[in-house]
Design a protein around this motif. Structure first.
Motif, short mmCIF file in Angstrom:
data_model
loop_
_atom_site.label_atom_id
_atom_site.label_comp_id
_atom_site.label_asym_id
_atom_site.label_seq_id
_atom_site.Cartn_x
_atom_site.Cartn_y
_atom_site.Cartn_z
N ASP A 148 1.15 -0.79 -0.48
CA ASP A 148 0.16 -0.07 -0.13
C ASP A 148 0.99 1.56 -0.63
N CYS A 185 0.06 -0.67 -4.81
CA CYS A 185 -1.70 -0.43 -4.99
C CYS A 185 -1.79 1.24 -4.09
N ARG A 186 -2.72 1.95 -4.25
CA ARG A 186 -4.14 2.92 -3.75
C ARG A 186 -4.77 3.09 -2.68
N GLU A 197 -6.29 0.71 -1.94
CA GLU A 197 -6.41 -0.94 -2.35
C GLU A 197 -5.88 -2.05 -3.43
N ASP A 251 -7.65 -3.17 -6.21
CA ASP A 251 -7.81 -2.51 -7.48
C ASP A 251 -7.10 -1.81 -8.06
N GLU A 252 -6.88 -0.96 -7.20
CA GLU A 252 -6.29 0.48 -7.33
C GLU A 252 -4.57 0.32 -7.81
N VAL A 310 -1.02 0.83 -8.56
CA VAL A 310 -0.35 1.37 -9.58
C VAL A 310 0.90 1.03 -10.51
N GLU A 315 5.15 6.13 -4.23
CA GLU A 315 4.16 5.64 -5.88
C GLU A 315 4.57 5.80 -7.07
N THR A 346 -8.34 -9.36 -14.41
CA THR A 346 -9.25 -8.94 -13.69
C THR A 346 -10.29 -9.85 -14.43
#
Length: 350
Positions: free
Chosen positions: A145, A168-169, A171, A173-174, A176, A195, A230
């Motif tokens: 995270d 991820c950002r 969660e 599903d986000e 990077v 990030e 996905t």
């Protein structure tokens, strides 16, 4: 009137041509013999012709039944069965040298046949499998995270045996990007932005409907990394690494933080709910657990489908010849089952 039906029949049954030529040869020889004054009783000829026609009739019936049976199986399955029969029928005698006296020591016949059969079956059945049976599922993905502190990220990287992480950002599903643990640790020591580092290596995303054969080309472009799987709504379902594809072919290679998916337990097996049905079918030697018409890839999906709902711990599900007991489960998934295979009469004789 009879020419077309006869031509069609002969084209469909090539062995009839050989039979008819044999009849003509037999009749010709009898006529030549009679021309030289040697009489051959016609009963001999009629008996031979009648017997040959009867054998050909049985041959045609057997051939039709064989074609009918083969038509019920896909071409890939028929090819796999044929090759596996050849592998099983091959006799191997390997010789190894004893370290003490250098005398050749024969290895038992078929010492590696089972492994060869597993790999051949894995290769031929790879295209018929779904990504859901090959991938590492969402619940087992280790991800970083980007919103966490540097110390928390460093602790997570050091405590995990994995070398690649999706960043991820907030969660999963986000996503990077994908980073290597070694590079990220060096960047953290230098005060780099997590990030920004992850954005330099964006993730490769594939749909869960992608064919595993086409996935191989995508993994080549990933250059040692992994791809994210996905669904149609863009929700992450899992990830696939080159090792996952190798495991689908050659068997399981557990990571340092994993336990084997199938473990012998007395007369049965303890099986994880995420275990692929192809691996279960090969280990237990059963075929009725696989159904190409149903979109089921794991043991958990199989027991839920048979039970009609998510079973509870202690429930027993009968799927002859398998006796399945739910060991660990909650309101959302099935984690562990115990499977006992009923011994058939054939197995008991062996």
């Amino acid at each position: 009137l009879a020419s077309k039906p006869l031509t069609r029949f002969v084209n469909q049954h090539p062995t009839v041509v050989v039979l008819c030529l044999s009849f003509l040869l037999m009749i010709g020889l009898s006529l030549v013999a009679e021309g030289f004054g040697f009489h051959i009783p016609k009963g001999y000829l009629y008996a031979a012709i009648g017997f040959s026609i009867l054998i050909e009739l049985f041959n045609q019936i057997a051939r039709r039944n064989f074609i009918k049976q083969q038509s019920n199986q896909p071409l890939r399955a028929r090819t796999a069965d044929a090759i596996l029969r050849l592998m099983g029928g091959r006799r191997q005698v390997n010789v190894q040298a004893d370290s003490d006296n250098r005398n050749p020591v024969p290895v038992p016949e078929g010492a590696f046949v089972e492994e060869e059969r597993y790999m051949i079956n894995g290769v031929l059945s790879l295209a018929s499998r779904s990504l859901r049976g090959i991938m590492t599922p969402r619940g087992e993905i280790s991800w970083v995270d980007a919103n966490l502190s540097i110390d928390e990220i460093r602790q997570q990287l050091l405590s995990s045996p994995h070398s690649l992480f999706p960043v991820c950002r907030g969660e999963l599903d986000e996503i990077v990007g994908i980073v290597r643990a070694k590079e990220l640790l060096v960047a953290l020591e230098e005060g780099g932005n997590v990030e920004a580092i992850a954005a330099a290596s964006p993730a490769i995303v594939v749909p869960e409907t992608l064919d595993p054969i086409n996935l191989l080309g995508v993994l080549r472009r990933a250059r040692g990394s992994f791809v994210i799987v996905t669904n149609e709504f863009g929700v992450v379902q899992g990830l696939v690494t080159p090792l996952d594809v190798l495991e689908a072919i050659a068997g399981e290679f557990p990571d340092a933080d994993e336990t084997p998916e199938i473990v012998a337990d007395g007369e049965g097996w303890l099986v994880k709910g995420t275990t692929d049905l192809h691996a279960l079918s090969h280990t237990l030697g059963v075929e009725n657990v696989l159904n190409d018409e149903e979109d089921i890839a794991t043991v958990a999906g199989l027991v839920i489908s048979v039970n009609g709902q998510i079973p509870r711990a202690g429930d027993i599900i009968e799927l002859p010849p398998l006796h399945i007991t739910i060991v660990e489960a909650n309101d959302y998934r099935v984690d562990l089952v115990r499977i006992v295979k009923e011994q058939s009469v054939h197995d008991e004789d062996e």
